[in-house]
Design a protein around this motif. Structure first.
Motif, PDB file in Angstrom:
ATOM      1  N   VAL A   5       0.853  -1.188   0.000  1.00 39.92           N
ATOM      2  CA  VAL A   5       0.000   0.000   0.000  1.00 39.92           C
ATOM      3  C   VAL A   5       0.889   1.238   0.000  1.00 39.92           C
ATOM      4  N   LEU A   6       0.603   2.151  -0.915  1.00 42.84           N
ATOM      5  CA  LEU A   6       1.281   3.442  -0.947  1.00 42.84           C
ATOM      6  C   LEU A   6       0.425   4.439  -0.180  1.00 42.84           C
ATOM      7  N   ALA A   7       0.982   5.015   0.874  1.00 40.95           N
ATOM      8  CA  ALA A   7       0.238   5.939   1.741  1.00 40.95           C
ATOM      9  C   ALA A   7       0.381   7.371   1.224  1.00 40.95           C
ATOM     10  N   SER A   8      -0.002   7.585  -0.032  1.00 44.01           N
ATOM     11  CA  SER A   8       0.153   8.905  -0.641  1.00 44.01           C
ATOM     12  C   SER A   8      -0.843   9.082  -1.771  1.00 44.01           C
ATOM     13  N   ALA A   9      -1.401  10.270  -1.857  1.00 48.05           N
ATOM     14  CA  ALA A   9      -2.313  10.596  -2.956  1.00 48.05           C
ATOM     15  C   ALA A   9      -1.561  11.169  -4.158  1.00 48.05           C
ATOM     16  N   PRO A  11       0.095  11.702  -7.472  1.00 49.90           N
ATOM     17  CA  PRO A  11       0.185  10.981  -8.744  1.00 49.90           C
ATOM     18  C   PRO A  11       1.640  10.736  -9.156  1.00 49.90           C
ATOM     19  N   ARG A  12       2.540  11.613  -8.753  1.00 56.41           N
ATOM     20  CA  ARG A  12       3.957  11.436  -9.082  1.00 56.41           C
ATOM     21  C   ARG A  12       4.519  10.213  -8.375  1.00 56.41           C
ATOM     22  N   ARG A  13       4.178  10.038  -7.104  1.00 62.39           N
ATOM     23  CA  ARG A  13       4.674   8.863  -6.380  1.00 62.39           C
ATOM     24  C   ARG A  13       4.093   7.575  -6.957  1.00 62.39           C
ATOM     25  N   ARG A  14       2.829   7.608  -7.323  1.00 59.79           N
ATOM     26  CA  ARG A  14       2.220   6.421  -7.966  1.00 59.79           C
ATOM     27  C   ARG A  14       2.965   6.072  -9.247  1.00 59.79           C
ATOM     28  N   GLU A  15       3.244   7.089 -10.045  1.00 63.12           N
ATOM     29  CA  GLU A  15       3.943   6.892 -11.311  1.00 63.12           C
ATOM     30  C   GLU A  15       5.333   6.293 -11.092  1.00 63.12           C
ATOM     31  N   ILE A  16       6.064   6.838 -10.123  1.00 61.29           N
ATOM     32  CA  ILE A  16       7.420   6.357  -9.859  1.00 61.29           C
ATOM     33  C   ILE A  16       7.395   4.927  -9.316  1.00 61.29           C
ATOM     34  N   ILE A  22       5.553  -3.586  -9.543  1.00 60.66           N
ATOM     35  CA  ILE A  22       4.840  -4.294  -8.476  1.00 60.66           C
ATOM     36  C   ILE A  22       3.409  -3.763  -8.395  1.00 60.66           C
ATOM     37  N   GLU A  23       2.527  -4.619  -7.938  1.00 61.74           N
ATOM     38  CA  GLU A  23       1.151  -4.187  -7.733  1.00 61.74           C
ATOM     39  C   GLU A  23       1.053  -3.520  -6.375  1.00 61.74           C
ATOM     40  N   PHE A  24       0.314  -2.418  -6.328  1.00 59.47           N
ATOM     41  CA  PHE A  24       0.114  -1.733  -5.052  1.00 59.47           C
ATOM     42  C   PHE A  24      -1.219  -1.002  -5.080  1.00 59.47           C
ATOM     43  N   GLU A  25      -1.707  -0.750  -3.889  1.00 60.62           N
ATOM     44  CA  GLU A  25      -2.919   0.031  -3.713  1.00 60.62           C
ATOM     45  C   GLU A  25      -2.523   1.399  -3.197  1.00 60.62           C
ATOM     46  N   VAL A  26      -3.426   2.354  -3.344  1.00 59.43           N
ATOM     47  CA  VAL A  26      -3.183   3.698  -2.838  1.00 59.43           C
ATOM     48  C   VAL A  26      -4.202   3.995  -1.741  1.00 59.43           C
ATOM     49  N   VAL A  27      -3.694   4.292  -0.550  1.00 55.56           N
ATOM     50  CA  VAL A  27      -4.536   4.691   0.583  1.00 55.56           C
ATOM     51  C   VAL A  27      -3.855   5.908   1.213  1.00 55.56           C
ATOM     52  N   PRO A  28      -4.306   7.114   0.867  1.00 62.21           N
ATOM     53  CA  PRO A  28      -3.651   8.312   1.401  1.00 62.21           C
ATOM     54  C   PRO A  28      -3.766   8.407   2.926  1.00 62.21           C
ATOM     55  N   SER A  29      -2.718   8.921   3.521  1.00 57.13           N
ATOM     56  CA  SER A  29      -2.699   9.146   4.964  1.00 57.13           C
ATOM     57  C   SER A  29      -3.491  10.401   5.299  1.00 57.13           C
ATOM     58  N   GLY A  30      -4.037  10.404   6.504  1.00 56.99           N
ATOM     59  CA  GLY A  30      -4.790  11.569   6.944  1.00 56.99           C
ATOM     60  C   GLY A  30      -4.061  12.425   7.960  1.00 56.99           C
ATOM     61  N   ILE A  31      -2.760  12.195   8.143  1.00 58.79           N
ATOM     62  CA  ILE A  31      -2.061  12.967   9.175  1.00 58.79           C
ATOM     63  C   ILE A  31      -1.846  14.409   8.739  1.00 58.79           C
ATOM     64  N   TYR A 165      14.536  11.443  -9.206  1.00 61.24           N
ATOM     65  CA  TYR A 165      13.312  10.945  -8.573  1.00 61.24           C
ATOM     66  C   TYR A 165      13.182  11.377  -7.113  1.00 61.24           C
ATOM     67  N   THR A 166      14.303  11.669  -6.466  1.00 65.09           N
ATOM     68  CA  THR A 166      14.255  12.232  -5.118  1.00 65.09           C
ATOM     69  C   THR A 166      13.570  13.593  -5.165  1.00 65.09           C
ATOM     70  N   VAL A 167      13.918  14.397  -6.160  1.00 71.49           N
ATOM     71  CA  VAL A 167      13.321  15.722  -6.321  1.00 71.49           C
ATOM     72  C   VAL A 167      11.845  15.582  -6.701  1.00 71.49           C
ATOM     73  N   MET A 168      11.530  14.587  -7.497  1.00 67.62           N
ATOM     74  CA  MET A 168      10.160  14.362  -7.945  1.00 67.62           C
ATOM     75  C   MET A 168       9.260  13.847  -6.825  1.00 67.62           C
ATOM     76  N   GLY A 169       9.848  13.184  -5.813  1.00 68.53           N
ATOM     77  CA  GLY A 169       9.043  12.790  -4.664  1.00 68.53           C
ATOM     78  C   GLY A 169       9.157  11.352  -4.195  1.00 68.53           C
ATOM     79  N   LEU A 170      10.009  10.543  -4.841  1.00 65.91           N
ATOM     80  CA  LEU A 170      10.199   9.164  -4.366  1.00 65.91           C
ATOM     81  C   LEU A 170      11.537   8.645  -4.904  1.00 65.91           C
ATOM     82  N   PRO A 171      12.561   8.533  -4.041  1.00 63.84           N
ATOM     83  CA  PRO A 171      13.869   8.056  -4.502  1.00 63.84           C
ATOM     84  C   PRO A 171      13.792   6.556  -4.824  1.00 63.84           C
ATOM     85  N   ILE A 172      13.477   6.259  -6.049  1.00 65.84           N
ATOM     86  CA  ILE A 172      13.161   4.887  -6.457  1.00 65.84           C
ATOM     87  C   ILE A 172      14.326   3.939  -6.200  1.00 65.84           C
TER      88      ILE A 172
END
Length: 185
Positions: A5-9, A11-16, A22-31, A165-172
């Motif tokens: 599960v990716l805890a982020s809404a 779209p850049r992180r989903r793309e990266i 790998i298959e993953f779901e997206v469930v954004p955090s509410g913090i 990718y670190t600058v984009m939001g996820l150091p793959i």
């Protein structure tokens, strides 16, 4: 590996993350994101809080949380609240180097790990007209530092030292290392 599960809404992180195949779901955090203190420590704390928040309702999964901060010295430059703040931020960064940290946390039953990566970014010198035009695209409004390197913001970045990718939001590369070790154990 099981459920991821990716805890982020973002779209850049989903793309990266999808680059890994790998298959993953997206469930954004509410913090709520409180950005104070040392930028690297803050990014690491926020990524962990996001992952843990989502894991609490997805305990059968490996949850990946991330946080990206832009900073100059120890000053964190957050997401602009309005167009005027975006203008001030982009004017401040114009012609200057700054740093971007992205921290990533992995939380599952019996596993906790946080990694981070830092890159340096230099903007070219921007005119007020260029800044206003960029703001009119709407792109700066939901991003740390008031820019997105993967969009039209690429036109204002002169140089990057470190991982794009670190600058984009996820150091793959860091995410891959952790996931590879997890699947090998």
């Amino acid at each position: 590996m099981g459920r991821v599960v990716l805890a982020s809404a973002s779209p850049r992180r989903r793309e990266i993350l999808s680059l890994l195949g790998i298959e993953f779901e997206v469930v954004p955090s509410g913090i709520e994101e409180h950005t104070h203190g040392d930028p690297i420590t803050t990014a690491r704390r926020l990524s962990y809080e996001k992952a843990l928040d989502v894991w609490k309702s997805n305990k059968d999964a490996l949850v990946i949380g991330a946080d990206t901060l832009v900073f100059v010295g120890k000053e964190i430059i957050g997401k602009p609240r309005d167009e005027e703040e975006a203008f001030q931020t982009l004017s401040f960064l114009s012609g200057r180097w700054h740093r971007v940290v992205t921290a990533v946390s992995f939380v599952s039953k019996g596993f906790r790990k946080t990694v981070h990566d830092v890159a340096r970014v230099k903007f070219r010198k921007l005119s007020g007209e260029e800044i206003r035009f960029y703001i009119s695209t709407g792109e700066p409004m939901d991003k740390a530092g008031a820019y997105g390197v993967q969009g039209f913001g690429a036109t204002i970045v002169e140089r990057i030292e470190g991982n794009f990718y670190t600058v984009m939001g996820l150091p793959i590369h860091k995410v891959y290392e952790v996931l590879r070790k997890l699947t090998m154990s």
